[in-house]
Design a protein around this motif. Structure first.
Motif, short mmCIF file in Angstrom:
data_model
loop_
_atom_site.label_atom_id
_atom_site.label_comp_id
_atom_site.label_asym_id
_atom_site.label_seq_id
_atom_site.Cartn_x
_atom_site.Cartn_y
_atom_site.Cartn_z
N LEU A 188 31.07 -35.64 10.38
CA LEU A 188 30.28 -35.16 9.24
C LEU A 188 31.15 -34.76 8.06
CD1 LEU A 188 27.34 -33.13 10.80
CD2 LEU A 188 27.23 -35.28 9.55
N GLY A 189 32.34 -34.23 8.33
CA GLY A 189 33.22 -33.86 7.23
C GLY A 189 34.13 -34.97 6.78
N GLU A 190 33.97 -36.17 7.36
CA GLU A 190 34.88 -37.26 7.06
C GLU A 190 34.16 -38.51 6.56
OE1 GLU A 190 37.01 -38.00 10.63
OE2 GLU A 190 37.64 -35.93 10.90
N THR A 191 32.91 -38.36 6.19
CA THR A 191 32.12 -39.54 5.82
C THR A 191 31.92 -39.61 4.31
OG1 THR A 191 30.16 -38.24 6.41
CG2 THR A 191 30.92 -39.87 7.99
N GLY A 192 33.00 -39.36 3.57
CA GLY A 192 32.96 -39.54 2.13
C GLY A 192 31.83 -38.78 1.48
N VAL A 193 31.10 -39.47 0.63
CA VAL A 193 29.98 -38.84 -0.05
C VAL A 193 28.69 -39.18 0.69
CG1 VAL A 193 31.00 -38.56 -2.32
CG2 VAL A 193 30.05 -40.76 -1.72
N ALA A 194 28.61 -38.75 1.94
CA ALA A 194 27.43 -39.04 2.76
C ALA A 194 26.16 -38.50 2.13
CB ALA A 194 27.62 -38.45 4.16
N TYR A 195 26.29 -37.46 1.31
CA TYR A 195 25.09 -36.87 0.71
C TYR A 195 24.44 -37.79 -0.32
CZ TYR A 195 28.54 -35.70 -2.90
OH TYR A 195 29.53 -35.77 -3.84
N LEU A 196 25.09 -38.91 -0.67
CA LEU A 196 24.49 -39.89 -1.57
C LEU A 196 23.68 -40.94 -0.83
CD1 LEU A 196 27.33 -40.54 -4.19
CD2 LEU A 196 25.37 -39.00 -4.35
N GLY A 197 23.68 -40.90 0.49
CA GLY A 197 22.89 -41.84 1.26
C GLY A 197 21.40 -41.63 1.01
N PRO A 198 20.61 -42.69 1.04
CA PRO A 198 19.18 -42.55 0.70
C PRO A 198 18.41 -41.64 1.64
CG PRO A 198 19.67 -44.74 1.60
CD PRO A 198 20.98 -44.09 1.32
N ASN A 199 18.74 -41.61 2.91
CA ASN A 199 18.01 -40.75 3.84
C ASN A 199 18.38 -39.28 3.64
OD1 ASN A 199 16.42 -42.68 5.23
ND2 ASN A 199 18.22 -43.33 6.37
N VAL A 200 19.65 -39.01 3.36
CA VAL A 200 20.06 -37.64 3.05
C VAL A 200 19.40 -37.18 1.76
CG1 VAL A 200 21.99 -36.11 2.56
CG2 VAL A 200 22.23 -37.87 4.30
N MET A 201 19.38 -38.06 0.76
CA MET A 201 18.76 -37.71 -0.51
C MET A 201 17.26 -37.42 -0.32
SD MET A 201 21.12 -38.00 -3.00
CE MET A 201 20.54 -38.66 -4.55
N ARG A 202 16.60 -38.26 0.48
CA ARG A 202 15.18 -38.07 0.73
C ARG A 202 14.93 -36.74 1.44
NH1 ARG A 202 12.12 -39.29 5.31
NH2 ARG A 202 14.01 -40.16 6.25
N GLN A 203 15.77 -36.42 2.43
CA GLN A 203 15.64 -35.16 3.15
C GLN A 203 15.83 -33.97 2.21
OE1 GLN A 203 17.98 -34.01 6.95
NE2 GLN A 203 19.03 -32.98 5.29
N ASN A 204 16.88 -34.01 1.43
CA ASN A 204 17.19 -32.87 0.56
C ASN A 204 16.13 -32.67 -0.52
OD1 ASN A 204 19.45 -32.47 2.09
ND2 ASN A 204 20.90 -33.23 0.58
N GLU A 205 15.64 -33.76 -1.08
CA GLU A 205 14.59 -33.65 -2.09
C GLU A 205 13.34 -32.98 -1.49
OE1 GLU A 205 12.62 -34.35 -5.86
OE2 GLU A 205 14.74 -34.32 -5.25
N ALA A 206 12.98 -33.38 -0.26
CA ALA A 206 11.79 -32.82 0.38
C ALA A 206 11.98 -31.35 0.72
CB ALA A 206 11.46 -33.62 1.64
N ILE A 207 13.19 -30.98 1.15
CA ILE A 207 13.45 -29.57 1.46
C ILE A 207 13.40 -28.72 0.20
CG2 ILE A 207 15.20 -27.95 2.30
CD1 ILE A 207 16.11 -30.09 4.27
N LEU A 208 13.99 -29.22 -0.88
CA LEU A 208 13.93 -28.49 -2.15
C LEU A 208 12.48 -28.29 -2.58
CD1 LEU A 208 16.80 -30.28 -4.13
CD2 LEU A 208 16.82 -27.92 -3.30
#
Length: 246
Positions: free
Chosen positions: A120-140
């Motif tokens: 998790l700490g070695e996957t570059g900008v994983a937070y730009l992945g579409p599923n992570v973005m979708r999750q974070n948008e929904a949580i916000l």
């Protein structure tokens, strides 16, 4: 664009190459095979060569979609995040129920794929992945539904995810150790108990806690502990950021 010439070394930062014809392998096929390999054999088993053999494909087909193993891991990590149940918009049950379900779903995804905690700490900008973005948008959005400002919702999101990943990392390490031992959780603890009791002899509080935990169902205890900790997190976020009665 060569990987070393990209603005940032990430699959999400690299423009997609134009294709004149349909490649023999799709990105989804590669990601699915990598996920299957990781779940079966762990992170140390993953290599581009081994994955190519598993897919009966040459390097050219693989590198059409990913420049290297790091980019592949970004894709697979985002695939795992795609399994997480995200809060529904305007959930009638309220923001706490929505966030609680999402937190449980994230924990379950990590425990289904315990190898993920090592990358998790070695996957570059994983937070730009579409599923992570979708999750974070929904949580916000769920926190905003509860009356949080967007800035407070962002802090709350980071706090909840940090809690879930932190707890799940410890659990995943424990369950991985169990899987390698071939023992059940209860069997492993029973074998360790004499040494634990001996180590706690000079520590009365730990000795008392250990004694109380002696015959507990460990899986249920882990679930209860997770629930209790999450409730504390949500109580604190509500007290700090939510409006009165929110």
């Amino acid at each position: 664009m060569p990987a070393d010439k990209q603005p940032y070394p990430s699959v999400w930062a690299r423009p997609q190459r134009p294709r004149r014809e349909q490649p023999p392998l799709s990105r989804q096929q590669i990601v699915a095979a990598a996920l299957e390999l990781l779940d079966a054999e762990g992170i140390d088993a993953l290599s581009m060569r081994k994955l190519g053999t598993r897919l009966n494909a040459g390097a050219t087909s693989m590198y059409t979609h990913v420049a290297n193993k790091d980019e592949l891991l970004e894709l697979v990590v985002d695939e795992v995040y795609g399994e997480v149940e995200v809060p529904a918009a305007d959930d009638p049950a309220g923001w706490r129920a929505a966030i609680t379900r999402c937190a449980h779903s994230l924990r379950a995804a990590v425990l289904r794929h315990p190898w993920i905690v090592s990358v998790l700490g070695e996957t570059g900008v994983a937070y730009l992945g579409p599923n992570v973005m979708r999750q974070n948008e929904a949580i916000l959005a769920a926190f905003e539904q509860g009356g949080f400002t967007l800035e407070a919702a962002d802090r709350a999101l980071n706090t909840v995810v940090a809690y879930v990943i932190g707890v799940s990392t410890s659990e995943a390490a424990w369950l991985t150790t169990l899987a390698r031992s071939g023992r059940s959780e209860q069997e492993w603890v029973e074998s360790l108990w004499p040494a634990a009791e001996q180590a706690a002899q000079d520590y009365p509080r730990l000795r008392k806690l250990y004694a109380a935990q002696r015959n507990q169902n460990l899986s249920a205890t882990r679930d209860d502990d997770f629930d209790s900790g999450l409730e504390c997190i949500l109580d604190g976020l509500a007290a700090r950021f939510a409006p009165a009665g929110g």
